[in-house]
Design a protein around this motif. Structure first.
Motif, short mmCIF file in Angstrom:
data_model
loop_
_atom_site.label_atom_id
_atom_site.label_comp_id
_atom_site.label_asym_id
_atom_site.label_seq_id
_atom_site.Cartn_x
_atom_site.Cartn_y
_atom_site.Cartn_z
N GLY A 81 -4.30 49.68 37.10
CA GLY A 81 -4.62 50.90 37.80
C GLY A 81 -6.08 51.27 37.65
O GLY A 81 -6.91 50.46 37.22
N PHE A 82 -6.40 52.51 37.96
CA PHE A 82 -7.77 53.02 37.85
C PHE A 82 -8.19 53.11 36.38
O PHE A 82 -9.30 52.74 36.02
N SER A 83 -7.31 53.60 35.52
CA SER A 83 -7.66 53.83 34.12
C SER A 83 -6.82 53.05 33.13
O SER A 83 -7.14 53.06 31.94
N GLY A 84 -5.75 52.39 33.58
CA GLY A 84 -4.89 51.65 32.67
C GLY A 84 -4.72 50.20 33.08
O GLY A 84 -4.52 49.89 34.27
N ASN A 85 -4.79 49.29 32.11
CA ASN A 85 -4.59 47.87 32.38
C ASN A 85 -3.16 47.57 32.80
O ASN A 85 -2.23 48.32 32.47
N GLY A 86 -2.97 46.48 33.51
CA GLY A 86 -1.64 45.97 33.77
C GLY A 86 -1.05 45.37 32.50
O GLY A 86 -1.76 45.12 31.52
N TYR A 87 0.26 45.14 32.51
CA TYR A 87 0.94 44.67 31.31
C TYR A 87 1.72 43.39 31.58
O TYR A 87 2.26 43.19 32.67
N ASN A 88 1.81 42.55 30.53
CA ASN A 88 2.77 41.46 30.52
C ASN A 88 4.13 42.05 30.18
O ASN A 88 4.24 43.21 29.77
N GLY A 89 5.18 41.25 30.31
CA GLY A 89 6.50 41.74 30.00
C GLY A 89 6.73 41.85 28.51
O GLY A 89 6.21 42.75 27.85
N SER A 90 7.50 40.93 27.93
CA SER A 90 7.81 41.01 26.51
C SER A 90 6.73 40.39 25.64
O SER A 90 6.85 40.39 24.42
N ILE A 91 5.67 39.86 26.25
CA ILE A 91 4.56 39.30 25.47
C ILE A 91 3.49 40.38 25.31
O ILE A 91 3.12 41.05 26.27
N PRO A 92 2.97 40.60 24.09
CA PRO A 92 1.94 41.63 23.91
C PRO A 92 0.74 41.39 24.81
O PRO A 92 0.37 40.25 25.08
N SER A 93 0.10 42.47 25.26
CA SER A 93 -1.01 42.35 26.20
C SER A 93 -2.18 41.57 25.62
O SER A 93 -2.98 41.01 26.36
#
Length: 320
Positions: free
Chosen positions: A208-220
């Motif tokens: 998003g604008f201020s937040g990173n995308g995420y992986n699922g059950s794997i830590p970012s």
């Protein structure tokens, strides 16, 4: 015009106070592909610098880490149009999720610096693996001291999520809402500028604008996530440390990547789209899709349309 007796003559009025002549210009991503944007040389190679000589002056135009920096030539009203990029899709079906179109009118001040990130599309690996990465948001934001906030946004056009073998792809389209879209397999979409998530470790939600995308059950921090605009906007990469496998990169502008290393032929994966808020990543069956990214418009006289652009994003700025 000048009236002299019965003779009427047209004259051209030049705005001598402007930093440089400017009517309209279209900003693109040039020849850049993948999860990083163009450099200055690539951008200039794709523009008509002979006509638009201001491009050759680094005080008026520059590029840093894929983000283009434009200087407002004169105080006045401008329309800004932005197209988000499409997500990865199976070209044999041609059923892509398409980026949003966002238009607004703004009063800009001479000398202001405007950051422009033009979203790049997601990509696909149809055979032997079924992977479709997320397309990217296109961002037009005032360049400010410190971290930008939502008040600095001019427009953001959401990018689309990845699409498999389906004709039902409304969730994958770049959204005109601030929130990202859910995917077929996950409701973990971003909101209020945050990144989307995924319910599986081999695909990512969009940034998003201020937040990173995420992986699922794997830590970012195990694999590079899609980065928020405020952190540079790079697309995701699901290549794990030490792995020899190949990830399908998310597009520049916060697109989610995929890496279907476990079951490559029967369980497809779909990266979420980037935007003001990120779309959710997805996986499961070929008819599934990932969620598209959200949009944002701080202008007047707005036009906001979902599911418009196939391919790269772009930005058109016109002086009124």
């Amino acid at each position: 015009m000048i009236i002299s007796g019965t003779t009427i003559k047209n004259i051209t009025i030049t705005d001598i106070s402007a930093l440089y002549p400017f009517t309209a210009f279209t900003f693109t991503n040039g020849p850049a592909t993948g999860n990083t944007g163009p450099n200055l040389s690539q951008s200039l190679s794709s523009y008509d610098t002979a006509t638009n000589t201001w491009l050759n002056n680094s005080q008026y135009f520059n590029v840093t880490n894929g983000i283009q920096l434009w200087t407002v030539p004169a105080t006045g009203n401008y329309t800004i149009e932005a197209y988000g990029a499409s997500g990865g899709y199976n070209t044999s079906t041609n059923n892509a999720g398409r980026g949003a179109y966002i238009k607004g009118q703004f009063s800009l001040t001479q000398g202001d610096k405007i950051k422009i990130l033009v979203g790049q599309p997601g990509t696909s690996n149809v055979s032997p693996r079924q992977e479709y990465s997320g397309g990217c948001g296109t961002f037009v934001v005032k360049n400010t001291v410190g971290t930008p906030t939502t008040s600095d946004i001019l427009v953001i056009a959401g990018g689309a999520g990845g699409v498999g073998n389906t004709s039902s792809y409304s969730l994958a389209a770049g959204s005109i809402n601030a929130n990202g879209n859910a995917s077929s397999s996950s409701t973990l979409f971003g909101s209020n500028g945050s990144g989307g998530q995924s319910s599986n470790q081999t695909t990512q939600g969009g940034a998003g604008f201020s937040g990173n995308g995420y992986n699922g059950s794997i830590p970012s921090n195990d694999t590079p996530p899609p980065l928020a605009f405020i952190f540079g906007g790079n697309g995701g990469n699901t290549k794990w440390a030490g792995s020899t496998d190949t990830a399908i990169l998310g597009g520049f502008g916060g697109g989610g990547a995929t890496n279907r290393w476990q079951n490559p032929t029967t369980v497809p994966a779909f990266g979420g789209g980037g935007g003001y808020s990120g779309g959710a990543g997805g996986y499961g069956v070929a008819s599934y899709v990932a969620g598209g990214g959200g949009s944002y418009n701080n202008g007047t006289n707005q036009t906001n349309t979902s599911n418009v652009r196939l391919g790269n994003g772009s930005v058109i700025i016109t002086r009124i």
